[in-house]
Design a protein around this motif. Structure first.
Motif, PDB file in Angstrom:
ATOM      1  N   VAL A   1      -3.123   3.665 -47.622  1.00 28.61           N
ATOM      2  CA  VAL A   1      -2.766   2.674 -48.621  1.00 28.61           C
ATOM      3  C   VAL A   1      -1.351   2.653 -48.882  1.00 28.61           C
ATOM      4  CG1 VAL A   1      -5.137   2.958 -49.669  1.00 28.61           C
ATOM      5  CG2 VAL A   1      -3.153   4.171 -50.325  1.00 28.61           C
ATOM      6  N   ALA A   2      -1.078   1.668 -49.622  1.00 29.56           N
ATOM      7  CA  ALA A   2       0.393   1.281 -49.835  1.00 29.56           C
ATOM      8  C   ALA A   2       1.161   2.818 -50.340  1.00 29.56           C
ATOM      9  CB  ALA A   2       0.653   0.043 -50.483  1.00 29.56           C
ATOM     10  N   ASN A   3       0.539   3.334 -51.296  1.00 31.35           N
ATOM     11  CA  ASN A   3       1.357   4.353 -52.173  1.00 31.35           C
ATOM     12  C   ASN A   3       0.389   5.164 -52.586  1.00 31.35           C
ATOM     13  OD1 ASN A   3       0.732   2.903 -54.863  1.00 31.35           O
ATOM     14  ND2 ASN A   3       2.080   1.380 -53.923  1.00 31.35           N
ATOM     15  N   GLY A   4       0.919   6.410 -53.212  1.00 29.40           N
ATOM     16  CA  GLY A   4       0.085   7.373 -53.851  1.00 29.40           C
ATOM     17  C   GLY A   4      -0.688   6.858 -55.342  1.00 29.40           C
ATOM     18  N   THR A   5       0.263   5.857 -56.059  1.00 31.38           N
ATOM     19  CA  THR A   5      -0.289   5.293 -57.259  1.00 31.38           C
ATOM     20  C   THR A   5      -1.628   4.470 -56.964  1.00 31.38           C
ATOM     21  OG1 THR A   5       1.790   5.296 -58.079  1.00 31.38           O
ATOM     22  CG2 THR A   5       0.004   4.104 -59.287  1.00 31.38           C
ATOM     23  N   ASP A   6      -1.313   3.504 -56.034  1.00 35.01           N
ATOM     24  CA  ASP A   6      -2.633   2.733 -55.591  1.00 35.01           C
ATOM     25  C   ASP A   6      -3.606   3.592 -55.074  1.00 35.01           C
ATOM     26  OD1 ASP A   6      -1.304   0.660 -55.878  1.00 35.01           O
ATOM     27  OD2 ASP A   6      -1.067   0.046 -54.015  1.00 35.01           O
ATOM     28  N   ALA A   7      -3.723   4.739 -54.284  1.00 31.41           N
ATOM     29  CA  ALA A   7      -4.459   5.533 -53.915  1.00 31.41           C
ATOM     30  C   ALA A   7      -5.243   6.022 -55.122  1.00 31.41           C
ATOM     31  CB  ALA A   7      -3.740   6.917 -52.929  1.00 31.41           C
ATOM     32  N   ILE A   8      -4.560   6.544 -55.982  1.00 29.34           N
ATOM     33  CA  ILE A   8      -5.286   6.992 -57.155  1.00 29.34           C
ATOM     34  C   ILE A   8      -6.379   6.056 -57.904  1.00 29.34           C
ATOM     35  CG2 ILE A   8      -5.101   7.530 -59.852  1.00 29.34           C
ATOM     36  CD1 ILE A   8      -2.638   9.198 -58.980  1.00 29.34           C
ATOM     37  N   ALA A   9      -5.780   4.767 -57.909  1.00 21.58           N
ATOM     38  CA  ALA A   9      -6.600   3.700 -58.634  1.00 21.58           C
ATOM     39  C   ALA A   9      -7.808   3.364 -57.696  1.00 21.58           C
ATOM     40  CB  ALA A   9      -5.726   2.405 -58.838  1.00 21.58           C
TER      41      ALA A   9
END
Length: 368
Positions: free
Chosen positions: A57-65
């Motif tokens: 995915v695009a970044n770790g924050t998106d991964a959490i969401a």
């Protein structure tokens, strides 16, 4: 200035391989969600466990969401986590529409304290998100027991713990899902943003792949509300190169930490805890001492890029102050933030720099 981290040194160490990987992508003419992403997803999954699935995915924050969204956790669902984390953990929870709840840390590990988790679990709690801070694995055995007792999901935040292990099993494989950041300073970092979700079934992986791209099906019809969170081919190709060197680089990190541990063992400093049954990823080498600000200033004046991770816990930052449940009983967290100090550590740091850092810390104690 000796930097606390140096992503450019990682590029230089693997320059030939990385340059060839980038050239391969540019010649292919395909730049987003292509063969490089698919190959990286397979290799990252196998690195953890043959039965694991991986989604870039695009970044770790998106991964959490995306982890939370894939479980159907949205508005009103509480997620227990730590205020001692990068703010991205909390941003990702709220991006999914969930409500973070703070538990305190265990002062010995700096990770979320299972006893504190039990104290804040409430009727709206649906998940626990342990953060393997600095590369230190959380007490997942106790957390799993609490989750099972209360019918909660576990989503691991592994963004600082690529390659860390508990009893020979890698973090990221214990919860229902796990989230990783591949930001350039991470143990496995690209040259831009990137993230990964690990999950335990092909069905879940396909669901997340749909969510990361507008909720599309194979005909590009949005069959559910989704995101735009795509890993690009260049980052994937670079991460494929660096993944091959991750275990070796982590060993280098631990060897540097060994030097620090030995040099500072007789000083009034609290050193990172490392247990026999755990493999610390040593993303950051963080000590605790009195008069921290004085030591920080002293080291920086000597050209040593000591830093703070972090300067302030999330619950005391303006955007989150007094609005998140659990914020009023975080004694261990707040005590830690008065003493924490990060010393430079990355695989490519030279011995001369290590010696200078050790000398600088010792000199401060001699002169104060």
């Amino acid at each position: 200035m000796i930097p606390f981290s140096d992503p450019s040194a990682s590029y230089k160490a693997h320059k030939k391989e990385i340059d060839l990987a980038i050239e391969r992508v540019l010649k292919s003419g395909w730049f987003v969600l292509g063969q490089e992403v698919e190959a990286f997803e397979k290799e990252f999954a196998v690195f953890h466990n043959e039965s694991i699935q991986s989604v870039g995915v695009a970044n770790g924050t998106d991964a959490i969401a995306l982890c939370l969204r894939s479980l159907g956790l949205t508005q009103g669902a509480e997620v227990v986590t730590s205020s001692h984390t990068a703010v991205a953990t909390i941003a990702g929870i709220e991006q999914a529409g969930c409500s973070p709840v703070f538990a305190d840390i265990d002062p010995s590990t700096r990770c979320i304290d299972p006893k504190s988790i039990e104290q804040v679990v409430g009727p709206s709690t649906r998940a626990i998100m342990p953060v393997h801070i600095y590369g230190q694995p959380c007490d997942l055995k106790s957390i799993q027991s609490i989750a099972q007792k209360n019918g909660l999901q576990i989503i691991e935040d592994c963004s600082q713990a690529h390659g860390a292990e508990i009893n020979g099993e890698k973090v990221g494989t214990f919860g229902a899902l796990s989230a990783f950041s591949c930001y350039p300073t991470k143990n496995l970092g690209g040259t831009g943003d990137g993230g990964v979700v690990l999950c335990k079934s092909l069905e879940t992986a396909e669901h997340i792949k749909s969510l990361r791209q507008y909720g599309w099906n194979n005909e590009r019809e949005s069959i559910k509300p989704g995101f735009n969170s795509r890993l690009d081919e260049i980052q994937a190709s670079i991460l494929r190169v660096k993944l091959k060197h991750l275990s070796t680089d982590n060993r280098k990190r631990r060897a540097i930490a060994d030097q620090y541990d030995d040099a500072f063992k007789d000083l009034p400093i609290i050193l990172p805890q490392r247990s026999i049954n755990e493999l610390h990823a040593m993303h950051l080498y963080v000590i605790e001492c009195e008069n921290r600000d004085s030591l920080l200033k002293y080291l920086r004046n000597r050209g040593i890029g000591a830093s703070l991770h972090y300067a302030m816990p999330v619950h005391l930052q303006t955007g989150y102050f007094k609005r998140i449940r659990g914020s009023t009983d975080l004694h261990n967290t707040e005590s830690f933030y008065k003493k924490n100090l990060t010393l430079p550590l990355f695989p490519e740091i030279g011995q001369e720099a290590i010696d200078e850092i050790i000398l600088g810390v010792k000199r401060w104690f001699e002169e104060k």
